[in-house]
Design a protein around this motif. Sequence first.
Motif, PDB file in Angstrom:
ATOM      1  N   LEU A 164       0.839  -1.203   0.000  1.00  0.00           N
ATOM      2  CA  LEU A 164       0.000   0.000   0.000  1.00  0.00           C
ATOM      3  C   LEU A 164       0.871   1.250   0.000  1.00  0.00           C
ATOM      4  N   GLU A 165       2.054   1.150   0.636  1.00  0.00           N
ATOM      5  CA  GLU A 165       2.961   2.294   0.687  1.00  0.00           C
ATOM      6  C   GLU A 165       3.371   2.736  -0.719  1.00  0.00           C
ATOM      7  N   SER A 166       3.590   1.767  -1.607  1.00  0.00           N
ATOM      8  CA  SER A 166       4.030   2.095  -2.967  1.00  0.00           C
ATOM      9  C   SER A 166       2.924   2.758  -3.787  1.00  0.00           C
ATOM     10  N   GLN A 167       1.682   2.618  -3.326  1.00  0.00           N
ATOM     11  CA  GLN A 167       0.553   3.206  -4.056  1.00  0.00           C
ATOM     12  C   GLN A 167       0.074   4.513  -3.427  1.00  0.00           C
ATOM     13  N   GLY A 168       0.642   4.823  -2.277  1.00  0.00           N
ATOM     14  CA  GLY A 168       0.262   6.047  -1.573  1.00  0.00           C
ATOM     15  C   GLY A 168       1.099   7.224  -2.028  1.00  0.00           C
ATOM     16  N   PRO A 169       0.888   8.356  -1.362  1.00  0.00           N
ATOM     17  CA  PRO A 169      -0.109   8.502  -0.294  1.00  0.00           C
ATOM     18  C   PRO A 169      -1.506   8.733  -0.869  1.00  0.00           C
ATOM     19  N   PHE A 170      -2.511   8.416  -0.045  1.00  0.00           N
ATOM     20  CA  PHE A 170      -3.891   8.729  -0.381  1.00  0.00           C
ATOM     21  C   PHE A 170      -4.614   9.086   0.912  1.00  0.00           C
ATOM     22  N   CYS A 171      -5.660   9.880   0.779  1.00  0.00           N
ATOM     23  CA  CYS A 171      -6.306  10.427   1.973  1.00  0.00           C
ATOM     24  C   CYS A 171      -7.567   9.675   2.374  1.00  0.00           C
ATOM     25  N   VAL A 172      -8.118   8.889   1.441  1.00  0.00           N
ATOM     26  CA  VAL A 172      -9.364   8.165   1.707  1.00  0.00           C
ATOM     27  C   VAL A 172      -9.254   6.750   1.155  1.00  0.00           C
ATOM     28  N   LEU A 173      -9.721   5.780   1.932  1.00  0.00           N
ATOM     29  CA  LEU A 173      -9.844   4.403   1.457  1.00  0.00           C
ATOM     30  C   LEU A 173     -11.315   4.023   1.500  1.00  0.00           C
ATOM     31  N   VAL A 174     -11.887   3.769   0.328  1.00  0.00           N
ATOM     32  CA  VAL A 174     -13.257   3.259   0.223  1.00  0.00           C
ATOM     33  C   VAL A 174     -13.136   1.791  -0.175  1.00  0.00           C
TER      34      VAL A 174
END
Length: 320
Positions: free
Chosen positions: A44-54
Amino acid sequence: MSPNKRIAVWMSEKKIQKVNWQELETVCGNYGFEVFKLCLKSSLESQGPFCVLVHKMTDIIASANLGDVRCIAILQDVERYISQNPTLIVIDPIPNVRKIIDRYSCYSIIHSTNLCTYEVFTPNFCTLETNDVETIKHQLRIAHVTYPFLCKPLLGHGSRKAHQICIIFNERSLIDISTPCVAQSFINHDASLFKIYVAGDKHCMVERPSLKNYQASDRETIYFDSSDVSKAGSKSRLSVLDPEDVVERREPDEKIINLIATTLRKAFGMDLFGVDVVIEKSTGKYAIIDVNAYPGYDGFPNFYEALLECISKKMSTDLT
């Protein structure tokens, strides 16, 4: 695009195929967000950062509960990422989803609310974990579960079996019960089911076919798949009322529907869920018979708008 404006979405392939991704991207863009499909096979770190997970990880959570090693590892990775990113908005929190997919836990939470003061209830229920008929009789009696009653798998997600239900009409048929399961008194409701879809502080209601009226009798156990009986346009023979049934059409009270939506949103701590409600034939009371995490939202107008409004409000709250 700012990392504080990226929304990660994870669903099963089957679920993602039903999503109008282009519409979702457009609505997200209108609110200033970028949306992307999260891959749980990569870090998940390689796909971040992101502020919301749905997410709709219900099947993964259910399989993890049953001891699936791969699903346990996936959940651990996701939960570790969430704990390392405390500002991340998760819709919906995994511990809360765990509670809602466990039918006994779900019904217990509903039972603990004040909805009963408004003549809204969940039918009597208990968990059956043994095949010993005398023990089952005792448990049903203690919990005031009456005939006929439904037997539902403990987990409301995870496999096709989650929707496979039976109706037990008499003591003789107790040997038909496949345990562990949740037993729940059957409520006559003239074959009409009302689905409340909740998305943040908005909700909508649609009517679906349901089971016809049944009484305790010496008839054989009925087995069925709930998704076949109650999907839109279903023509199941189990939904055809008997000729002697006099149906008094009851339109649900919007105030009660709103009360159910707002009360359960708070009780479960969730923003995306569906509630199955029937109106008891003999009393006119509202019975909550199931709750589902992230339902299909068929018939919910402008669902993505409601989702993005919910996300925007959560981000505004976090910033204040």
